[in-house]
Write a protein that holds these residues in place. Structure first.
Motif, PDB file in Angstrom:
ATOM      1  N   CYS A 188      10.295  -0.645  18.855  1.00 15.25           N
ATOM      2  CA  CYS A 188       9.856   0.476  18.020  1.00 15.25           C
ATOM      3  C   CYS A 188       8.602   0.048  17.267  1.00 15.25           C
ATOM      4  N   SER A 189       8.072   0.926  16.460  1.00 18.04           N
ATOM      5  CA  SER A 189       6.853   0.626  15.707  1.00 18.04           C
ATOM      6  C   SER A 189       7.209  -0.063  14.394  1.00 18.04           C
ATOM      7  N   GLY A 190       6.864  -1.339  14.279  1.00 18.95           N
ATOM      8  CA  GLY A 190       7.094  -2.057  13.035  1.00 18.95           C
ATOM      9  C   GLY A 190       6.287  -1.487  11.885  1.00 18.95           C
ATOM     10  N   VAL A 191       5.079  -0.989  12.169  1.00 23.95           N
ATOM     11  CA  VAL A 191       4.226  -0.407  11.136  1.00 23.95           C
ATOM     12  C   VAL A 191       4.907   0.800  10.505  1.00 23.95           C
ATOM     13  N   VAL A 192       5.386   1.720  11.332  1.00 26.01           N
ATOM     14  CA  VAL A 192       6.045   2.923  10.825  1.00 26.01           C
ATOM     15  C   VAL A 192       7.313   2.556  10.057  1.00 26.01           C
ATOM     16  N   ALA A 193       8.063   1.587  10.560  1.00 23.89           N
ATOM     17  CA  ALA A 193       9.309   1.187   9.901  1.00 23.89           C
ATOM     18  C   ALA A 193       9.046   0.669   8.490  1.00 23.89           C
ATOM     19  N   VAL A 194       8.014  -0.145   8.321  1.00 23.70           N
ATOM     20  CA  VAL A 194       7.698  -0.693   6.996  1.00 23.70           C
ATOM     21  C   VAL A 194       7.263   0.420   6.046  1.00 23.70           C
ATOM     22  N   VAL A 195       6.398   1.311   6.514  1.00 23.30           N
ATOM     23  CA  VAL A 195       5.901   2.382   5.652  1.00 23.30           C
ATOM     24  C   VAL A 195       7.038   3.314   5.231  1.00 23.30           C
ATOM     25  N   VAL A 196       7.906   3.675   6.165  1.00 22.43           N
ATOM     26  CA  VAL A 196       9.033   4.551   5.836  1.00 22.43           C
ATOM     27  C   VAL A 196       9.966   3.872   4.839  1.00 22.43           C
ATOM     28  N   THR A 197      10.196   2.579   4.993  1.00 22.33           N
ATOM     29  CA  THR A 197      11.042   1.846   4.040  1.00 22.33           C
ATOM     30  C   THR A 197      10.472   1.934   2.632  1.00 22.33           C
ATOM     31  N   ALA A 198       9.170   1.697   2.485  1.00 20.40           N
ATOM     32  CA  ALA A 198       8.542   1.737   1.161  1.00 20.40           C
ATOM     33  C   ALA A 198       8.604   3.135   0.563  1.00 20.40           C
ATOM     34  N   LEU A 199       8.298   4.161   1.358  1.00 21.48           N
ATOM     35  CA  LEU A 199       8.311   5.532   0.850  1.00 21.48           C
ATOM     36  C   LEU A 199       9.717   5.960   0.438  1.00 21.48           C
ATOM     37  N   GLU A 200      10.708   5.588   1.229  1.00 15.80           N
ATOM     38  CA  GLU A 200      12.076   5.986   0.912  1.00 15.80           C
ATOM     39  C   GLU A 200      12.609   5.250  -0.308  1.00 15.80           C
ATOM     40  N   ALA A 258       0.823  -1.214   0.000  1.00 17.27           N
ATOM     41  CA  ALA A 258       0.000   0.000   0.000  1.00 17.27           C
ATOM     42  C   ALA A 258       0.855   1.261   0.000  1.00 17.27           C
ATOM     43  N   ALA A 259       1.956   1.246   0.763  1.00 13.06           N
ATOM     44  CA  ALA A 259       2.809   2.432   0.857  1.00 13.06           C
ATOM     45  C   ALA A 259       3.539   2.715  -0.441  1.00 13.06           C
ATOM     46  N   GLN A 260       3.775   1.681  -1.264  1.00 14.29           N
ATOM     47  CA  GLN A 260       4.454   1.899  -2.546  1.00 14.29           C
ATOM     48  C   GLN A 260       3.643   2.795  -3.475  1.00 14.29           C
ATOM     49  N   ARG A 261       2.333   2.848  -3.257  1.00 13.25           N
ATOM     50  CA  ARG A 261       1.489   3.678  -4.108  1.00 13.25           C
ATOM     51  C   ARG A 261       1.383   5.109  -3.608  1.00 13.25           C
ATOM     52  N   SER A 262       2.121   5.436  -2.561  1.00 13.05           N
ATOM     53  CA  SER A 262       2.119   6.796  -2.044  1.00 13.05           C
ATOM     54  C   SER A 262       3.523   7.381  -2.182  1.00 13.05           C
ATOM     55  N   SER A 263       3.755   8.525  -1.557  1.00 19.58           N
ATOM     56  CA  SER A 263       5.063   9.169  -1.623  1.00 19.58           C
ATOM     57  C   SER A 263       5.184  10.168  -0.476  1.00 19.58           C
ATOM     58  N   TRP A 264       6.425  10.634  -0.244  1.00 19.70           N
ATOM     59  CA  TRP A 264       6.633  11.630   0.801  1.00 19.70           C
ATOM     60  C   TRP A 264       5.871  12.915   0.498  1.00 19.70           C
ATOM     61  N   SER A 265       5.738  13.250  -0.777  1.00 16.60           N
ATOM     62  CA  SER A 265       5.026  14.487  -1.125  1.00 16.60           C
ATOM     63  C   SER A 265       3.568  14.429  -0.703  1.00 16.60           C
ATOM     64  N   VAL A 266       2.960  13.231  -0.781  1.00 21.44           N
ATOM     65  CA  VAL A 266       1.573  13.088  -0.346  1.00 21.44           C
ATOM     66  C   VAL A 266       1.455  13.358   1.148  1.00 21.44           C
ATOM     67  N   PHE A 267       2.429  12.881   1.922  1.00 17.68           N
ATOM     68  CA  PHE A 267       2.368  13.092   3.366  1.00 17.68           C
ATOM     69  C   PHE A 267       2.644  14.546   3.731  1.00 17.68           C
ATOM     70  N   ARG A 268       3.506  15.200   2.959  1.00 10.83           N
ATOM     71  CA  ARG A 268       3.689  16.642   3.196  1.00 10.83           C
ATOM     72  C   ARG A 268       2.413  17.412   2.873  1.00 10.83           C
ATOM     73  N   LEU A 269       1.717  16.972   1.834  1.00 11.08           N
ATOM     74  CA  LEU A 269       0.487  17.644   1.438  1.00 11.08           C
ATOM     75  C   LEU A 269      -0.654  17.341   2.400  1.00 11.08           C
ATOM     76  N   ARG A 270      -0.678  16.137   2.952  1.00  5.94           N
ATOM     77  CA  ARG A 270      -1.820  15.683   3.754  1.00  5.94           C
ATOM     78  C   ARG A 270      -1.436  15.431   5.218  1.00  5.94           C
ATOM     79  N   TRP A 271      -0.544  16.241   5.741  1.00  8.61           N
ATOM     80  CA  TRP A 271      -0.134  16.025   7.126  1.00  8.61           C
ATOM     81  C   TRP A 271      -1.296  16.265   8.098  1.00  8.61           C
ATOM     82  N   ARG A 272      -2.230  17.129   7.737  1.00  7.69           N
ATOM     83  CA  ARG A 272      -3.396  17.345   8.612  1.00  7.69           C
ATOM     84  C   ARG A 272      -4.255  16.088   8.683  1.00  7.69           C
ATOM     85  N   SER A 273      -4.424  15.416   7.542  1.00 11.40           N
ATOM     86  CA  SER A 273      -5.169  14.162   7.551  1.00 11.40           C
ATOM     87  C   SER A 273      -4.488  13.148   8.459  1.00 11.40           C
TER      88      SER A 273
END
Length: 523
Positions: free
Chosen positions: A233-245, A67-82
């Motif tokens: 640590c949070s395994g969920v966050v680690a996986v998502v950050v790996t995919a985005l990076e 799921a994270a592969q279909r997103s990007s860091w720019s999306v999170f910068r744009l949607r940080w309020r969400s």
């Protein structure tokens, strides 16, 4: 052996259910859950239990990564309020309301167990939402908001659940220490994700085999998830950050690898989702058998919990609507209809079941954990109410609401990116030193070929060996120039994908077309 037979059956069943779902226009994860639950109650169905501690590590890493592969860091910068409003604050509000109601309605439920129940039922499942939303005509901005919410909400819920379970087992209380624990765990997981992405990128530069490089992306989410959990640590966050990076580090020349990886992950995601929801359906049988007659006594409390989960999400979305939406530029939700859709898409799934089954049976003193049966039954009821009903009725709801279709905006961005990429490709071709060595008529053919991005080669020298040799040399130079031009076009699209104003899905469509054109050229 029975487990292997069950696994193979679920894999074949997934393929069959996907076909059925396509024909009747219903999401296959929900159908898979219903079919497997029905099969589990048949007399000849084998009794196979899955260790609850294995459910999340087995299924969550690949599904989150996909799921994270279909997103990007720019999306999170744009949607940080969400991210803040839905993935953090809404989770906290749901936990607080559910815990308070459970503690009040069922006197035997202690506060730690009530908080654990709230954490179990709070996070919507990103896999379920992705699979269901992708089958209906849902506006792109709503899908993007749900994706942003779903990638990180498990992290908050798991931290609260672990703290509540520790307090319930030891007889202590749940305090504010979970806040710094969550922040430290998320920060550490982010660093681990960045490190894993660097390691995968470095490893891939030394591995020439495309299939092996794609396989690395399957190993990476498991490795970083387990490492993060081992370090608390949070395994969920680690996986998502790996995919985005890894997406940010994509190189223009890796066209064939991207195509191979995309096809590989489409298969992995489909089969893993089918098996995961199949196991959820099978586990329902054991929950019902274990609770037995107690289930009837739980019904009033369970009904209140289910209603509370839906009402909290609806009220929260209404509050966001009144405050002006989650984003300034792209107001979500922008109407009551969108509030209904976002509420309806709050589907629970894999994480809810895994956390419920992970509840310990006894405390540290050896006594039975208070109201464990009620917590498990309520969690499974919330899963069924929020997943099956909305999953089956979402297509009907979307047809009735008739939300404005924003696919025209997505297509506009695709066309704009395609024109932008083509312009840069032509500029790169014209400025290429190699291209200047070509005869003028061949440069004209190459320009025409590049402007349409497909091969248009003509030659009538097949009967003259010397002319054929010169033609082959000329065509080799033309191919090299075209590869350089296509690399420049891909670089432009990758750079555009990083900017906040670009929809990553539009960039991915254009990038995939460029990759296909390059692979066609090389073959």
């Amino acid at each position: 052996m029975e487990f292997m037979i069950l696994l193979v059956g679920l894999l074949f069943g997934t393929v069959l259910v996907v076909g059925i779902g396509e024909r009747i226009r219903l999401p296959y994860p929900v159908l898979m859950l219903l079919f497997s639950a029905g099969f589990a109650f048949l007399p000849f169905s084998p009794e196979i239990r899955i260790d609850p501690e294995l459910i999340l590590p087995l299924f969550l890493p690949p599904l989150l990564f996909a799921a994270a592969q279909r997103s990007s860091w720019s999306v999170f910068r744009l949607r940080w309020r969400s991210l803040v409003l839905l993935a953090v604050l809404l989770i906290v509000a749901t936990i607080a309301v559910v815990a308070g109601l459970a503690w009040w309605i069922v006197p035997a439920v202690g506060l730690p167990s009530a908080i654990a129940l709230g954490a179990i039922v709070a996070p919507p499942d990103p896999v379920a939402v992705e699979a269901v939303a992708g089958k209906v005509n849902m506006p792109r901005r709503l899908v993007s908001t749900l994706q942003t919410e779903g990638l990180f909400n498990d992290a908050m819920a798991i931290v609260v659940f672990q703290a509540a379970v520790a307090a319930a087992v030891s007889g202590g209380d749940v305090g504010w220490e979970i806040v710094p624990a969550f922040l430290l765990g998320a920060a550490g997981a982010g660093l681990l994700g960045l490190g894993m992405a660097w390691l995968v990128g470095t490893l891939n530069r030394f591995v020439p085999n495309l299939v092996a490089r794609s396989a690395t992306t399957l190993v990476a989410p498991y490795a970083v998830y387990l490492l993060a959990e081992e370090l608390h640590c949070s395994g969920v966050v680690a996986v998502v950050v790996t995919a985005l990076e890894l997406g940010r580090r994509a190189r223009p020349q890796d066209s064939e690898e991207r195509l191979t990886r995309t096809s590989f992950w489409e298969v992995v995601e489909l089969l893993t989702t089918g098996v995961a929801f199949g196991l959820v359906g099978i586990e329902m049988r054991y929950v019902i058998e274990d609770e037995g007659a107690d289930l009837l006594g739980f019904v009033p409390g369970i009904a209140v919990i289910c209603a509370a989960v839906l009402l909290v999400r609806f009220s929260w979305m209404m509050g966001i609507l009144k405050l002006g939406g989650t984003e300034r530029r792209n107001k979500v939700p922008g109407s009551l209809k969108e509030v209904l859709v976002l509420t309806w898409c709050g589907m629970r799934g894999l994480a809810t079941l895994a956390l419920a089954l992970a509840l310990p049976a006894t405390t540290a003193s050896g006594e039975p954990l208070e109201s464990r049966n009620f917590v498990i039954a309520a969690a499974c009821a919330v899963l069924l109410v929020t997943l099956v009903g909305p999953g089956l009725t979402l297509p009907w709801l979307m047809r009735r609401l008739r939300l404005p279709d924003d696919r025209a905006e997505l297509e506009r961005q695709e066309h704009a990116l395609a024109r932008r990429a083509q312009r840069v490709a032509l500029e790169a071709m014209e400025s290429s030193g190699i291209a200047q060595k070509l005869p003028p008529e061949r440069r004209a053919v190459l320009a025409k070929r590049m402007s349409s991005l497909h091969a248009l080669l003509e030659g009538d020298a097949e009967d003259d060996p010397e002319k054929m040799r010169r033609l082959r040399q000329t065509l080799e130079v033309m191919d090299q120039v075209q590869r350089e031009a296509l690399d420049a076009a891909r670089h432009e699209v990758l750079e555009a994908r990083k900017s906040p104003g670009t929809d990553p899905e539009a960039a991915d469509v254009v990038l995939r077309r460029l990759d296909l054109r390059t692979v066609t050229l090389e073959r």
